[in-house]
Design an enzyme around this catalytic site. Structure first.
Site, short mmCIF file in Angstrom:
data_model
loop_
_atom_site.label_atom_id
_atom_site.label_comp_id
_atom_site.label_asym_id
_atom_site.label_seq_id
_atom_site.Cartn_x
_atom_site.Cartn_y
_atom_site.Cartn_z
N HIS A 34 0.83 -1.21 0.00
CA HIS A 34 0.00 0.00 0.00
C HIS A 34 0.87 1.26 0.00
O HIS A 34 0.47 2.30 0.54
CB HIS A 34 -0.96 0.03 1.21
CG HIS A 34 -1.87 -1.16 1.26
ND1 HIS A 34 -3.05 -1.22 0.57
CD2 HIS A 34 -1.75 -2.34 1.92
CE1 HIS A 34 -3.64 -2.39 0.81
NE2 HIS A 34 -2.86 -3.09 1.61
N SER A 65 15.74 19.65 -16.86
CA SER A 65 14.81 20.78 -16.83
C SER A 65 15.48 22.00 -17.43
O SER A 65 16.66 22.26 -17.16
CB SER A 65 14.37 21.07 -15.40
OG SER A 65 13.64 22.28 -15.33
#
Length: 451
Positions: free
Chosen positions: A155, A278
């Site tokens: 999870h 970037s």
């Protein structure tokens, strides 16, 4: 100028490979179709349906460089028929004595479906090569890191310690199952199509079945028990398998994407100097490969639904089904080739950080060892009561900011476990279960069935 990203000189490398694109280009497809027509003519001559000299001439003319592809395109549009343009262009380069024997009794699906079978063989070879490369790299990681502890997660949250070798073994086993599916499925989808108008082969009379076998043999494909004009399950199965393989590669890519986040830092892709993460944040190194693998897997899975829709075909011929496949098969094939190539490249350059893996376990201050403690306490209190006791201690300790040992010792019901025994239970390397054994089992199983 290109309208489709796969054909783009700028972005094509993200969506295809040169090998896959060559299969589906006008030149590649037309050459394949010409070779199918040549094989058909040879088989028809062999069974006495057309003159041998005509078959020789058709085979000699089956060269895309001799055809006017402009004429093929113009006649295809003018006639509204999928192969009339090809017939016209091929007849134009043949001697008059051979022109009437081109495409003798065959129809569009005989040509295009047989081409699918050849494409499936080529794509299957690409998949087998690249999936084998990924599986073998995963097996290498499983061997190298069979005992390397890392945090197992459920999870999205820390669970128990595992080993990175165990995780890599899960990848390898899944990839190996796809190799098995590729081997097992080839006889079902590498099959010629030759049925004529409705699949009955009526045009060729009592020589039909001999022609079918001779045609298949010349192409190195199987002959079907019955023509599959409206039985599209082989196409759907192959496209589904490519989608399933890409889903596995996408899953591995997603795992690498998550585990190389700096706050986790357990894995990282190789970095090529000059790669820019970037244009506004110069420090960034983005997970370019793993990220794109998830993208490719998504678009490939979407194609599988269209292939399954094609199975719902009407009567003895339904162009709505197989014409959709003319788009689905090339796109799925190119995207899958890109996905597998990039997946193999990612795994080849994958770097693991065992120190960071162990440090990430340590930052949880012993709580990842709750199951071994509960198991030991079960001998004294029973399993479910032991769970309640350890749960209560853990929840209190987490809220109080305590380490797990301190939280456990605050509850007198856990005094049944001695300090020495607790030391053993909180030893990460003693609590890895059968991780190493499973890594070894996968390596042995894969070695027994390697290509």
């Amino acid at each position: 100028m290109s309208a489709h990203p796969a054909d783009s000189a700028v972005y094509g490398h993200l969506w295809t490979t040169p090998q896959a694109s060559a299969l589906f280009s006008d030149q590649g497809r037309t050459q394949a179709w010409l070779e199918i027509l040549a094989a058909l003519a040879r088989a028809q001559a062999e069974t006495g349906l057309i003159p041998a000299a005509a078959a020789d001439a058709i085979a000699a003319g089956a060269d895309v460089s001799r055809l006017d592809l402009g004429l093929v395109a113009e006649q295809t549009r003018a006639t509204g028929h999928s192969t009339m343009g090809l017939i016209a262009a091929l007849r134009a380069v043949l001697p008059e004595s051979a022109r009437e024997w081109v495409y003798y009794g065959a129809t569009v699906q005989d040509l295009s479906d047989t081409w699918f079978a050849l494409v499936f063989r080529a794509l299957g070879d690409i998949a087998a090569r690249d999936v084998t490369r990924m599986r073998d790299r995963a097996l290498g990681l499983a061997a190298e890191h069979r005992g390397t502890p890392m945090c197992g997660r459920t999870h999205g949250q820390p669970g128990l310690p595992i080993t990175f070798g165990f995780k890599a073994a899960v990848w390898a086993a899944e990839l190996d199952r796809h190799l098995q599916r590729l081997r097992q499925g080839r006889p079902r989808w590498e099959v010629v199509q030759l049925g004529g108008a409705l699949g009955t082969m009526e045009f060729w009379g009592d020589r039909a079945l001999g022609l079918l076998d001779a045609f298949a043999a010349r192409l190195g494909l199987a002959a079907p028990a019955v023509p599959w004009i409206t039985a599209r399950d082989g196409v759907a199965e192959f496209i589904w398998l490519l989608a399933a393989i890409s889903a596995t590669v996408g899953k591995i890519g997603n795992e690498v994407y998550q585990l190389q986040r700096p706050e986790i830092g357990e894995l990282r892709e190789s970095f090529t100097p000059g790669t820019v993460g970037s244009i506004t944040m110069p420090h960034k190194r983005n997970p370019e490969i793993s990220e794109h693998l998830v993208t490719l897997a998504r678009v490939i899975r979407a194609q599988a639904g269209l292939a399954l829709d094609g199975m719902v075909a009407e009567h003895e011929r339904d162009a709505r089904a197989w014409k959709a496949e003319w788009l689905v098969v090339p796109e799925t094939g190119m995207y899958t080739a890109a996905c597998l190539s990039l997946g193999a490249r990612m795994l080849d350059g994958l770097v693991a950080d065992p120190g960071r893996m162990l440090a990430n376990i340590g930052q949880h201050r012993g709580y990842l060892l709750s199951e071994p403690v509960m198991r030991a306490l079960s001998d004294q209190l029973g399993k479910h009561t032991a769970h309640e006791v350890v749960y209560a201690a853990a929840m209190h300790g987490l809220d109080a900011g305590q380490d797990f040992r301190t939280a456990l010792r605050a509850d007198p019901r856990i005094d049944a476990i001695s300090d020495a025994e607790l030391d053993d239970l909180l030893d990460v390397r003693a609590s890895l279960g059968s991780c190493a054994a499973f890594a070894d089992r996968v390596r042995r199983a894969c070695a027994g069935g390697q290509e």
